[in-house]
Structure formats: C-alpha cells, structure tokens
Design a protein around this motif. Structure first.
Motif, PDB file in Angstrom:
ATOM      1  N   ALA A   1      64.728  74.812  35.631  1.00 55.30           N
ATOM      2  CA  ALA A   1      65.323  76.119  35.574  1.00 55.30           C
ATOM      3  C   ALA A   1      65.546  77.006  34.621  1.00 55.30           C
ATOM      4  O   ALA A   1      64.991  78.126  34.449  1.00 55.30           O
ATOM      5  CB  ALA A   1      66.875  75.613  36.436  1.00 55.30           C
ATOM      6  N   ARG A   2      65.881  76.292  33.442  1.00 54.32           N
ATOM      7  CA  ARG A   2      65.945  77.079  32.159  1.00 54.32           C
ATOM      8  C   ARG A   2      64.639  77.589  31.434  1.00 54.32           C
ATOM      9  O   ARG A   2      64.460  78.708  31.271  1.00 54.32           O
ATOM     10  CB  ARG A   2      66.672  76.465  30.936  1.00 54.32           C
TER      11      ARG A   2
ATOM     12  N   ARG B   1      77.828  83.023  32.886  1.00 55.27           N
ATOM     13  CA  ARG B   1      77.659  84.424  32.832  1.00 55.27           C
ATOM     14  C   ARG B   1      76.068  84.567  32.127  1.00 55.27           C
ATOM     15  O   ARG B   1      75.258  85.533  32.621  1.00 55.27           O
ATOM     16  CB  ARG B   1      78.654  85.004  31.988  1.00 55.27           C
ATOM     17  N   ALA B   2      75.664  83.935  31.051  1.00 56.13           N
ATOM     18  CA  ALA B   2      74.464  84.230  30.306  1.00 56.13           C
ATOM     19  C   ALA B   2      73.224  84.025  31.369  1.00 56.13           C
ATOM     20  O   ALA B   2      72.446  84.891  31.684  1.00 56.13           O
ATOM     21  CB  ALA B   2      74.112  83.291  29.312  1.00 56.13           C
ATOM     22  N   HIS B   3      73.395  83.130  32.234  1.00 55.33           N
ATOM     23  CA  HIS B   3      72.363  82.810  33.247  1.00 55.33           C
ATOM     24  C   HIS B   3      72.276  83.840  34.537  1.00 55.33           C
ATOM     25  O   HIS B   3      71.560  84.312  34.529  1.00 55.33           O
ATOM     26  CB  HIS B   3      72.686  81.499  33.804  1.00 55.33           C
ATOM     27  N   SER B   4      73.620  84.263  34.892  1.00 55.11           N
ATOM     28  CA  SER B   4      73.634  85.403  35.751  1.00 55.11           C
ATOM     29  C   SER B   4      73.236  86.783  35.337  1.00 55.11           C
ATOM     30  O   SER B   4      72.371  87.254  36.026  1.00 55.11           O
ATOM     31  CB  SER B   4      75.159  85.566  36.226  1.00 55.11           C
ATOM     32  N   VAL B   5      73.384  86.958  34.035  1.00 55.38           N
ATOM     33  CA  VAL B   5      72.826  88.033  33.419  1.00 55.38           C
ATOM     34  C   VAL B   5      71.242  88.165  33.495  1.00 55.38           C
ATOM     35  O   VAL B   5      70.625  89.044  33.781  1.00 55.38           O
ATOM     36  CB  VAL B   5      73.282  88.436  32.018  1.00 55.38           C
TER      37      VAL B   5
ATOM     38  N   ARG C   1      79.950  94.146  38.150  1.00 53.37           N
ATOM     39  CA  ARG C   1      80.783  94.488  37.100  1.00 53.37           C
ATOM     40  C   ARG C   1      81.034  92.966  36.122  1.00 53.37           C
ATOM     41  O   ARG C   1      81.009  93.314  34.971  1.00 53.37           O
ATOM     42  CB  ARG C   1      82.231  94.723  37.791  1.00 53.37           C
ATOM     43  N   TRP C   2      81.234  91.985  36.724  1.00 51.73           N
ATOM     44  CA  TRP C   2      81.372  90.896  35.691  1.00 51.73           C
ATOM     45  C   TRP C   2      80.064  90.711  34.804  1.00 51.73           C
ATOM     46  O   TRP C   2      80.170  90.207  33.736  1.00 51.73           O
ATOM     47  CB  TRP C   2      81.300  89.595  36.727  1.00 51.73           C
ATOM     48  N   ILE C   3      78.957  90.974  35.321  1.00 56.01           N
ATOM     49  CA  ILE C   3      77.545  90.833  34.503  1.00 56.01           C
ATOM     50  C   ILE C   3      77.318  91.812  33.624  1.00 56.01           C
ATOM     51  O   ILE C   3      76.709  91.793  32.632  1.00 56.01           O
ATOM     52  CB  ILE C   3      76.362  90.333  35.303  1.00 56.01           C
TER      53      ILE C   3
END
Lengths: 192, 192
Positions: free
Chosen positions: B13-14, B97-101, B159-161
């Motif tokens: 995945a990464r 968060r980093a993954h989502s961005v 908003r979160w990302i």
C-alpha cells in the motif's frame, strides 16, 4: 414539406427512450433509434454524440437555468434559499413528468448510467458552489449550501416522479425542505 | 525470518501511494509496486484485485465501522445525530492524515478515480440510509439524514486534510456541523 420531417431532435429523443424502455439501453443501437424516428443514423449523430447523450443532454440546460436563477436572486436572499428558489423555478420549465419517469427507470436499470447520473449531480453541486462564491459566499458555506440544495433537488425529484401525479413540483420541493429541516444535526454530537 | 518480509500488505500500500504520487496513477504498474515493496507481482494480486483497489480497499472497512457505530447508538438519539456521532467515531480509528492527504492528491489528479470516489460516497449514503431504516426511520427522512451526514463527512474530511495539521478530526466535524446549521434552508422559498 415532402419527406422532410420536422423536429428530428424531439422525435429521436422520444424514439430513444421508447427503445431503451422496451429493449434496454445496452441492447439498443443508434441505427435503430434513427429508424424508429424516421431519419438516418447520420442525423442521429448530428444531434447526439452517442446513445448516452440522449439521456443527459438536458442536464446542461438544467444547470444553466439553475445558475442563471441563482445569479438573478436579490443579494439579500440567503445563499441556500437562493439555491432552493432556483431549483423551485426549474421544475415547471424543464421537466415533463412522463418523460422523467421513463428516463429514471432506464437509468435505474443500468449501473453505468447511474454513475453518469452521479457525476451529473456532482458537477451541478460544484457549479452551484461556484455561483455562490461569485455572490461572495465563503467556503465551506458555499459547498454546504450547494450540497443541501442538490440533496433537496434529488429527493424532491424522486418524490415528484414516484408520488401522486397531482402533486406539483413546488409542493415536492417545499415538503422536502420541511423534512430536511427536521434532520438538521444537533450541535453536540460526540456522545457515543 | 530470512528473506520473508512481514506486513506485505502495508508495504504494498505504501509503495503504491509513493509511485502514484511520483509518476501518476496511470503510469504505474502492479509489477513496479511489487518490486518497490520487495515482493512478487503475484503477491500484489493476492492482496489487491487491481491498482485502483489499493486506494479504495479502506472504504469498505470505513463503511462497516460507520454502520456498526450507528447500530450501537442508543435508540433515543436522533437519526441524523447518530450518523454524525458515527462519523465522529471513525476519524481516530481509520485515518492517518499523511496517507489521507497523499491519497486525496492522487485522486484529484485522475477523473476515473474521482468517479470511483463519488460512487464510494453514494454507496455509503445508501448504506447509511438503510441502517437508519432498520432503526425505524421512514423515507425520505432516512435518506435526507444520510445525505446530511455524508456531506458533513466529505466537507469535514476536506477541512481535516487541507487545514492546520493540529486541528483534530472531531473539531473538523463539529465545526462543519455548525456551518451546516447556518445553511439550513428557510421554510418559504418560492419568492423569486
């Protein structure tokens, strides 16, 4: 007028919807639509890029009318109310109920068409949010108002085509707004 | 452990997200992902049906958690608040968060992935509406509450990302709810 038949566009659209209903969307060819409408396949492609376009050509027109109505709403009307009023306006102008019912049935039977319909609503939401930003509405309020308006449109439309034929568009929209107000989330939510 | 590397799924995945970011989604092959993760292409296909699945496998898990949280909400909680509370719950559990961005950037660059993302939200809305009907909520209230909840999810997530990294998930959701309440449509709309 001899062999020339007027309103080729309208006849092609009607023939297409008849055939999609009778045989299914996938099973219908552009040539068959043209034949039923009494024109050549080439004439079909003069009016529609493809078979799918017959079902979605109205979407651009719908969007244009909604955006125009929003732009013409007095500046002191709340953004979300401007969107709802615009949606209220289009009903009488754009939709023929029998056509809408038939179109909805065809789309419900075909996943690819359903995805196209989703995309249509997503494009409409983005355009409405853009129109609100032009009125000076900041984000995320513009997108929230647009999402709210398009939800009212979708649910109101669903009600209009599935409910009693006597109920008019404005009534369906008004009632959906009423029901939406009842599902406004409370301020404190983190208690689960 | 010799040549066997643990957590092949996580490394695949990464590696996939790195490659999609570096080269673009279309330009990356499953073989390249496998190579970067240090496994065979066959191993890739043991975990993912295709390249796209790497980006959407989490969606089913997300949906499962949301539906479970709704089912566990006390019966006296208003349906829409049950949905918002469920969405509030998933933040801490599901998202990095980093993954989502990174994922959001990849999807924004590719129209086909955007359509898949739309479909994901549409499926989530339908499932949430189904969960509310099981709680005894009638239509169209169930779908309206589901649409409202998923809108809060989408805008809160955005908003979160995109906001300050220090702002936590619950704060983003709460603030989005507050802003949504400000765009509740008025009852009388037909005055344009």
């Amino acid at each position: 007028m001899g062999r020339w038949l007027p309103d080729a566009h309208g006849r092609l659209a009607r023939a297409a919807l008849e055939l999609y209903s009778e045989r299914g969307f996938e099973q219908t060819t552009a040539l068959e639509i043209a034949e039923r409408a009494g024109v050549t396949e080439r004439t079909f492609f003069r009016y529609f890029a493809d078979k799918r376009e017959v079902l979605f050509q109205g979407s651009q027109e719908l969007q244009r009318i909604i955006l125009e109505a929003i732009a013409q709403t007095p500046a002191d009307v709340r953004p979300v109310d401007a969107v709802i009023a615009a949606i209220d306006t289009v009903g009488g102008l754009v939709f023929d109920r029998a056509h809408s019912v038939r179109r909805a049935t065809i789309i419900a039977a075909n996943p690819a068409l359903q995805e196209r319909e989703l995309l249509k609503f997503s494009t409409l939401t983005a355009s409405v949010a853009g129109a609100l930003r032009e009125r000076g509405v900041a984000e995320p309020s513009a997108t929230l108002a647009a999402e709210t308006g398009v939800t009212v449109f979708k649910i109101g439309f669903e009600r209009w085509i599935t409910g009693t034929p006597s109920e008019d568009w404005a009534e369906c929209i008004r009632d959906t707004v009423r029901q939406l107000r009842d599902v406004t989330p409370s301020l404190i939510v983190s208690q689960v």
